[in-house]
Write a protein that holds these residues in place. Sequence first.
Motif, PDB file in Angstrom:
ATOM      1  N   PHE A 171       9.319 -22.868 -36.990  1.00 21.69           N
ATOM      2  CA  PHE A 171       8.778 -23.875 -37.903  1.00 21.69           C
ATOM      3  C   PHE A 171       7.759 -24.756 -37.187  1.00 21.69           C
ATOM      4  O   PHE A 171       6.701 -25.090 -37.749  1.00 21.69           O
ATOM      5  CB  PHE A 171       9.917 -24.724 -38.464  1.00 21.69           C
ATOM      6  N   THR A 172       8.063 -25.140 -35.952  1.00 24.60           N
ATOM      7  CA  THR A 172       7.151 -25.962 -35.160  1.00 24.60           C
ATOM      8  C   THR A 172       5.786 -25.296 -35.049  1.00 24.60           C
ATOM      9  O   THR A 172       4.743 -25.931 -35.262  1.00 24.60           O
ATOM     10  CB  THR A 172       7.742 -26.210 -33.765  1.00 24.60           C
ATOM     11  N   ARG A 173       5.773 -24.037 -34.723  1.00 26.78           N
ATOM     12  CA  ARG A 173       4.510 -23.328 -34.512  1.00 26.78           C
ATOM     13  C   ARG A 173       3.758 -23.099 -35.816  1.00 26.78           C
ATOM     14  O   ARG A 173       2.531 -23.195 -35.874  1.00 26.78           O
ATOM     15  CB  ARG A 173       4.787 -22.020 -33.785  1.00 26.78           C
ATOM     16  N   MET A 174       4.495 -22.793 -36.882  1.00 27.71           N
ATOM     17  CA  MET A 174       3.841 -22.589 -38.166  1.00 27.71           C
ATOM     18  C   MET A 174       3.254 -23.890 -38.697  1.00 27.71           C
ATOM     19  O   MET A 174       2.138 -23.908 -39.229  1.00 27.71           O
ATOM     20  CB  MET A 174       4.834 -21.983 -39.158  1.00 27.71           C
ATOM     21  N   LEU A 175       3.986 -25.007 -38.539  1.00 30.64           N
ATOM     22  CA  LEU A 175       3.477 -26.288 -39.009  1.00 30.64           C
ATOM     23  C   LEU A 175       2.297 -26.752 -38.155  1.00 30.64           C
ATOM     24  O   LEU A 175       1.344 -27.350 -38.673  1.00 30.64           O
ATOM     25  CB  LEU A 175       4.589 -27.332 -39.002  1.00 30.64           C
ATOM     26  N   ALA A 176       2.332 -26.482 -36.869  1.00 31.73           N
ATOM     27  CA  ALA A 176       1.203 -26.821 -36.006  1.00 31.73           C
ATOM     28  C   ALA A 176      -0.051 -26.085 -36.464  1.00 31.73           C
ATOM     29  O   ALA A 176      -1.154 -26.654 -36.498  1.00 31.73           O
ATOM     30  CB  ALA A 176       1.528 -26.473 -34.558  1.00 31.73           C
ATOM     31  N   ASN A 177       0.094 -24.840 -36.822  1.00 34.13           N
ATOM     32  CA  ASN A 177      -1.041 -24.069 -37.315  1.00 34.13           C
ATOM     33  C   ASN A 177      -1.562 -24.636 -38.628  1.00 34.13           C
ATOM     34  O   ASN A 177      -2.777 -24.728 -38.853  1.00 34.13           O
ATOM     35  CB  ASN A 177      -0.639 -22.606 -37.479  1.00 34.13           C
ATOM     36  N   ASP A 178      -0.647 -25.034 -39.493  1.00 33.64           N
ATOM     37  CA  ASP A 178      -1.034 -25.533 -40.807  1.00 33.64           C
ATOM     38  C   ASP A 178      -1.697 -26.902 -40.744  1.00 33.64           C
ATOM     39  O   ASP A 178      -2.404 -27.294 -41.675  1.00 33.64           O
ATOM     40  CB  ASP A 178       0.204 -25.596 -41.716  1.00 33.64           C
ATOM     41  N   THR A 179      -1.475 -27.654 -39.670  1.00 35.42           N
ATOM     42  CA  THR A 179      -2.016 -29.014 -39.558  1.00 35.42           C
ATOM     43  C   THR A 179      -3.122 -29.121 -38.516  1.00 35.42           C
ATOM     44  O   THR A 179      -3.496 -30.225 -38.124  1.00 35.42           O
ATOM     45  CB  THR A 179      -0.889 -30.007 -39.205  1.00 35.42           C
ATOM     46  N   GLN A 180      -3.660 -28.001 -38.087  1.00 34.04           N
ATOM     47  CA  GLN A 180      -4.625 -28.047 -36.982  1.00 34.04           C
ATOM     48  C   GLN A 180      -5.919 -28.780 -37.338  1.00 34.04           C
ATOM     49  O   GLN A 180      -6.649 -29.224 -36.438  1.00 34.04           O
ATOM     50  CB  GLN A 180      -4.951 -26.633 -36.503  1.00 34.04           C
ATOM     51  N   ASP A 181      -6.219 -28.942 -38.612  1.00 35.48           N
ATOM     52  CA  ASP A 181      -7.433 -29.652 -39.021  1.00 35.48           C
ATOM     53  C   ASP A 181      -7.156 -31.076 -39.485  1.00 35.48           C
ATOM     54  O   ASP A 181      -8.043 -31.731 -40.044  1.00 35.48           O
ATOM     55  CB  ASP A 181      -8.130 -28.878 -40.155  1.00 35.48           C
ATOM     56  N   ASP A 182      -5.945 -31.563 -39.261  1.00 34.26           N
ATOM     57  CA  ASP A 182      -5.539 -32.863 -39.801  1.00 34.26           C
ATOM     58  C   ASP A 182      -5.293 -33.927 -38.740  1.00 34.26           C
ATOM     59  O   ASP A 182      -4.754 -34.992 -39.060  1.00 34.26           O
ATOM     60  CB  ASP A 182      -4.254 -32.697 -40.617  1.00 34.26           C
TER      61      ASP A 182
END
Length: 246
Positions: A171-182
């Motif tokens: 989950f940590t890695r998937m959420l990091a990917n999803d928020t990389q532009d934020d």
Amino acid sequence: MDGPDLSDRTVLVTGSAKGVGRELLLATADCGAKTAVHYHTSADAAREVADEATARGASEAMTIQGDVTDPESVDGLFGAIESELGAVDVLVNNVGDFAPDHWTDLEFETWNRVLETNLNATYLCSKRALPAMREAEYGRIVNVGYASSEKGLVSPTNFPYFVAKAGVLMFTRMLANDTQDDEITVNAISPYVVENSDEFPEKLPRDRPASFEDLIQPLYFFLDPESGYVSGENLEVDGGWLPESV
């Protein structure tokens, strides 16, 4: 130890009335944060932590009760924090039960509770925190994992805990990917055995468990403004432990 300036940041550490959560919360108080001490049933302990946080330099401190496995409760506790301290800038997902028995001896309710408190709570709190973080173009999420997640440890005991913590890491890695532009970072700190553990293995790396201070330093690193390009990482705090070495 010196940490980043958090004087304008609101910090929520889940399960911060006791143990690891308490120490991580107080570490942010040392940096001047506005601190929300979360508890489920330990109201007196939470009030003591809030008092200590204020004494140690927190710009504000409050206690907040809630069941972080329940969506409505999570929404309510975030709403209360937002009303008193402002939107959560720093979220540390620390809550997580474990079950040391052999997995075949566990009732489903126990299995489910371990997954809910470790994995579902991380999901629910992160999801609730994200909109305000995205709007502010700033956020730090730190998840507390376990050092087995990347070491291939297989054990019939603590089974649901290992499964849940592996999920937390993914989950940590998937959420990091999803928020990389934020301008939001999402990372994990994964200890092996910590000084407040109920039981200790016969052999420990470096002949000691991890101290609370061993966990605070990685937290400070992830919260440092200069670490804004570090996201999706799992920092193991285990003294070099490998499953076959203990």
